[in-house]
Design a protein around this motif. Sequence first.
Motif, PDB file in Angstrom:
ATOM      1  N   CYS A 269       0.859  -1.180   0.000  1.00  0.00           N
ATOM      2  CA  CYS A 269       0.000   0.000   0.000  1.00  0.00           C
ATOM      3  C   CYS A 269       0.897   1.233   0.000  1.00  0.00           C
ATOM      4  O   CYS A 269       1.690   1.410   0.930  1.00  0.00           O
ATOM      5  N   PRO A 270       0.808   2.101  -1.017  1.00  0.00           N
ATOM      6  CA  PRO A 270       1.709   3.257  -1.106  1.00  0.00           C
ATOM      7  C   PRO A 270       1.390   4.401  -0.149  1.00  0.00           C
ATOM      8  O   PRO A 270       2.093   5.405  -0.138  1.00  0.00           O
ATOM      9  N   TRP A 271       0.333   4.251   0.631  1.00  0.00           N
ATOM     10  CA  TRP A 271      -0.082   5.326   1.536  1.00  0.00           C
ATOM     11  C   TRP A 271      -0.183   4.832   2.969  1.00  0.00           C
ATOM     12  O   TRP A 271      -0.213   3.627   3.227  1.00  0.00           O
ATOM     13  N   GLY A 272      -0.254   5.757   3.924  1.00  0.00           N
ATOM     14  CA  GLY A 272      -0.146   5.431   5.332  1.00  0.00           C
ATOM     15  C   GLY A 272      -1.323   4.673   5.920  1.00  0.00           C
ATOM     16  O   GLY A 272      -2.433   4.685   5.389  1.00  0.00           O
ATOM     17  N   ALA A 273      -1.060   4.030   7.046  1.00  0.00           N
ATOM     18  CA  ALA A 273      -2.088   3.292   7.777  1.00  0.00           C
ATOM     19  C   ALA A 273      -3.171   4.247   8.262  1.00  0.00           C
ATOM     20  O   ALA A 273      -2.890   5.370   8.681  1.00  0.00           O
ATOM     21  N   GLY A 274      -4.418   3.790   8.177  1.00  0.00           N
ATOM     22  CA  GLY A 274      -5.538   4.580   8.678  1.00  0.00           C
ATOM     23  C   GLY A 274      -6.296   5.350   7.624  1.00  0.00           C
ATOM     24  O   GLY A 274      -7.404   5.800   7.869  1.00  0.00           O
ATOM     25  N   GLY A 275      -5.714   5.528   6.438  1.00  0.00           N
ATOM     26  CA  GLY A 275      -6.388   6.249   5.361  1.00  0.00           C
ATOM     27  C   GLY A 275      -7.293   5.344   4.548  1.00  0.00           C
ATOM     28  O   GLY A 275      -7.376   4.132   4.775  1.00  0.00           O
ATOM     29  N   GLY A 276      -7.978   5.922   3.569  1.00  0.00           N
ATOM     30  CA  GLY A 276      -8.910   5.157   2.754  1.00  0.00           C
ATOM     31  C   GLY A 276      -8.244   4.110   1.894  1.00  0.00           C
ATOM     32  O   GLY A 276      -8.795   3.023   1.688  1.00  0.00           O
ATOM     33  N   THR A 277      -7.042   4.414   1.382  1.00  0.00           N
ATOM     34  CA  THR A 277      -6.325   3.432   0.562  1.00  0.00           C
ATOM     35  C   THR A 277      -5.910   2.240   1.402  1.00  0.00           C
ATOM     36  O   THR A 277      -6.047   1.082   0.985  1.00  0.00           O
ATOM     37  N   ASP A 278      -5.427   2.519   2.613  1.00  0.00           N
ATOM     38  CA  ASP A 278      -5.033   1.446   3.533  1.00  0.00           C
ATOM     39  C   ASP A 278      -6.233   0.581   3.900  1.00  0.00           C
ATOM     40  O   ASP A 278      -6.151  -0.654   3.886  1.00  0.00           O
ATOM     41  N   ALA A 279      -7.358   1.216   4.193  1.00  0.00           N
ATOM     42  CA  ALA A 279      -8.567   0.464   4.566  1.00  0.00           C
ATOM     43  C   ALA A 279      -9.033  -0.423   3.420  1.00  0.00           C
ATOM     44  O   ALA A 279      -9.391  -1.593   3.617  1.00  0.00           O
ATOM     45  N   THR A 280      -9.018   0.132   2.205  1.00  0.00           N
ATOM     46  CA  THR A 280      -9.439  -0.645   1.041  1.00  0.00           C
ATOM     47  C   THR A 280      -8.471  -1.799   0.792  1.00  0.00           C
ATOM     48  O   THR A 280      -8.900  -2.929   0.487  1.00  0.00           O
ATOM     49  N   ALA A 281      -7.172  -1.538   0.925  1.00  0.00           N
ATOM     50  CA  ALA A 281      -6.174  -2.586   0.725  1.00  0.00           C
ATOM     51  C   ALA A 281      -6.384  -3.731   1.703  1.00  0.00           C
ATOM     52  O   ALA A 281      -6.260  -4.910   1.344  1.00  0.00           O
ATOM     53  N   ARG A 282      -6.725  -3.416   2.933  1.00  0.00           N
ATOM     54  CA  ARG A 282      -6.853  -4.453   3.966  1.00  0.00           C
ATOM     55  C   ARG A 282      -8.100  -5.309   3.791  1.00  0.00           C
ATOM     56  O   ARG A 282      -8.060  -6.519   4.017  1.00  0.00           O
ATOM     57  N   ILE A 283      -9.221  -4.713   3.363  1.00  0.00           N
ATOM     58  CA  ILE A 283     -10.398  -5.554   3.132  1.00  0.00           C
ATOM     59  C   ILE A 283     -10.183  -6.426   1.899  1.00  0.00           C
ATOM     60  O   ILE A 283     -10.573  -7.600   1.872  1.00  0.00           O
ATOM     61  N   VAL A 284      -9.518  -5.892   0.877  1.00  0.00           N
ATOM     62  CA  VAL A 284      -9.226  -6.687  -0.314  1.00  0.00           C
ATOM     63  C   VAL A 284      -8.297  -7.849   0.049  1.00  0.00           C
ATOM     64  O   VAL A 284      -8.521  -8.994  -0.360  1.00  0.00           O
ATOM     65  N   ALA A 285      -7.253  -7.557   0.825  1.00  0.00           N
ATOM     66  CA  ALA A 285      -6.309  -8.598   1.234  1.00  0.00           C
ATOM     67  C   ALA A 285      -7.016  -9.692   2.037  1.00  0.00           C
ATOM     68  O   ALA A 285      -6.768 -10.891   1.838  1.00  0.00           O
ATOM     69  N   GLN A 286      -7.906  -9.283   2.911  1.00  0.00           N
ATOM     70  CA  GLN A 286      -8.646 -10.244   3.739  1.00  0.00           C
ATOM     71  C   GLN A 286      -9.484 -11.184   2.873  1.00  0.00           C
ATOM     72  O   GLN A 286      -9.523 -12.407   3.111  1.00  0.00           O
ATOM     73  N   LEU A 287     -10.128 -10.635   1.853  1.00  0.00           N
ATOM     74  CA  LEU A 287     -10.995 -11.451   1.000  1.00  0.00           C
ATOM     75  C   LEU A 287     -10.198 -12.314   0.031  1.00  0.00           C
ATOM     76  O   LEU A 287     -10.607 -13.441  -0.285  1.00  0.00           O
ATOM     77  N   LEU A 288      -9.055 -11.820  -0.464  1.00  0.00           N
ATOM     78  CA  LEU A 288      -8.181 -12.653  -1.296  1.00  0.00           C
ATOM     79  C   LEU A 288      -7.659 -13.833  -0.488  1.00  0.00           C
ATOM     80  O   LEU A 288      -7.591 -14.966  -0.975  1.00  0.00           O
ATOM     81  N   GLU A 289      -7.281 -13.570   0.747  1.00  0.00           N
ATOM     82  CA  GLU A 289      -6.787 -14.631   1.639  1.00  0.00           C
ATOM     83  C   GLU A 289      -7.862 -15.683   1.858  1.00  0.00           C
ATOM     84  O   GLU A 289      -7.591 -16.898   1.811  1.00  0.00           O
TER      85      GLU A 289
ATOM     86  N   ASP B 154     -10.324 -16.436  -0.123  1.00  0.00           N
ATOM     87  CA  ASP B 154     -10.612 -17.169  -1.352  1.00  0.00           C
ATOM     88  C   ASP B 154      -9.465 -18.063  -1.796  1.00  0.00           C
ATOM     89  O   ASP B 154      -9.688 -19.194  -2.243  1.00  0.00           O
ATOM     90  N   LEU B 155      -8.233 -17.575  -1.663  1.00  0.00           N
ATOM     91  CA  LEU B 155      -7.082 -18.292  -2.219  1.00  0.00           C
ATOM     92  C   LEU B 155      -6.298 -19.108  -1.197  1.00  0.00           C
ATOM     93  O   LEU B 155      -5.375 -19.835  -1.572  1.00  0.00           O
ATOM     94  N   GLY B 156      -6.637 -18.994   0.068  1.00  0.00           N
ATOM     95  CA  GLY B 156      -6.087 -19.897   1.073  1.00  0.00           C
ATOM     96  C   GLY B 156      -4.673 -19.626   1.546  1.00  0.00           C
ATOM     97  O   GLY B 156      -4.057 -20.489   2.182  1.00  0.00           O
TER      98      GLY B 156
END
Length: 330
Positions: A41-61, A63-65
């Motif tokens: 994530c090119p931006w800091g923790a707590g921002g919208g990009t970080d939040a979006t990155a973390r929900i995406v990562a959680q769902l990829l994990e 699905d893909l195990g």
Amino acid sequence: MSRISRRTVLKGAAAAGAAGLITGPAIGQAQYPSRPVTLICPWGAGGGTDATARIVAQLLEKDLGQPFNVVNRTGGSGVVGHQAIAAAPADGYTIGMLTVEIAMMRHQGLTELKSGDYAALGLMNEDPPGVQVSASSPYKDIKELAAAIKAAPHGKLKASGTGQGGIWHLALVGWLVAMGLKPDHVAWVPSNGAAPGMQDLAAGGIDIVTCSVPEARAMIDAGKAKALAIMASARNPQFKDVPTLNESLGINYSVGAWRGIGAPKAVPADIQAKLTASLKKAFDSKEYQDFMNSRGFGMKFADGPGFAKFMADSDTSMASAMKAAGLAKA
């Protein structure tokens, strides 16, 4: 006969072994991912990009195990993180969140990176910016703030929300120009994302933050900030009390930030396809929809080719906007 049979058996075993060596990598590739994946994530923790990155990562994990670990690589107005994504080994084990800044940075002379330097995997989000002030600010609405900006000496008021020349900076510049002011009438204080900017706003270090209202939501809900307007063609249903600039000031100006997932350009096509399919599954999931809706984040999906075209179009439009605002170096 026994010797011939033995040789035949040995030759057959050798051939089978050789076949195993040939097919081994393909089997390994089909099993991707077989170990944890890093999502930069090119931006800091707590921002919208970080939040979006973390929900995406959680769902990829899910699905893909395999674990998808978000790593924040900040700095250089987004250059550090985007460079880290582009320069990573092209094996699918390092991917990252690409943001609208990749359509802007090279026009500022910050880097030679461009959207075509990545394997586009999926667009996940698009958001317009809002205009936020601290809860203790004397400005009750956007009309009062606009009047104060026009009356203030050049550079007296300060704003933040991203790096110098970033999307939220460009949003402010566009608004100032639309009001007939110089692009730098309000001084810009660079930050590594919206969250640090909002913290500075609450602490009294700056006067205005231009970032998406969802990114400002935590401070707004905590009673430390308030959103006065949104730079969009229509109100956000999640923040229906926040008017558009056009409604309040008669300024028909809108701009937006976007976020998507990309990888190093040479990542194998089958791995790209697997990740894109998983991203679409994540986007369609109730978890993602609920997460984004609860924060007021805009949702927009495009597959790999669609995202690549979206980025190229964004590059063209951002170049034009930055030249008009005097922010482009070339």
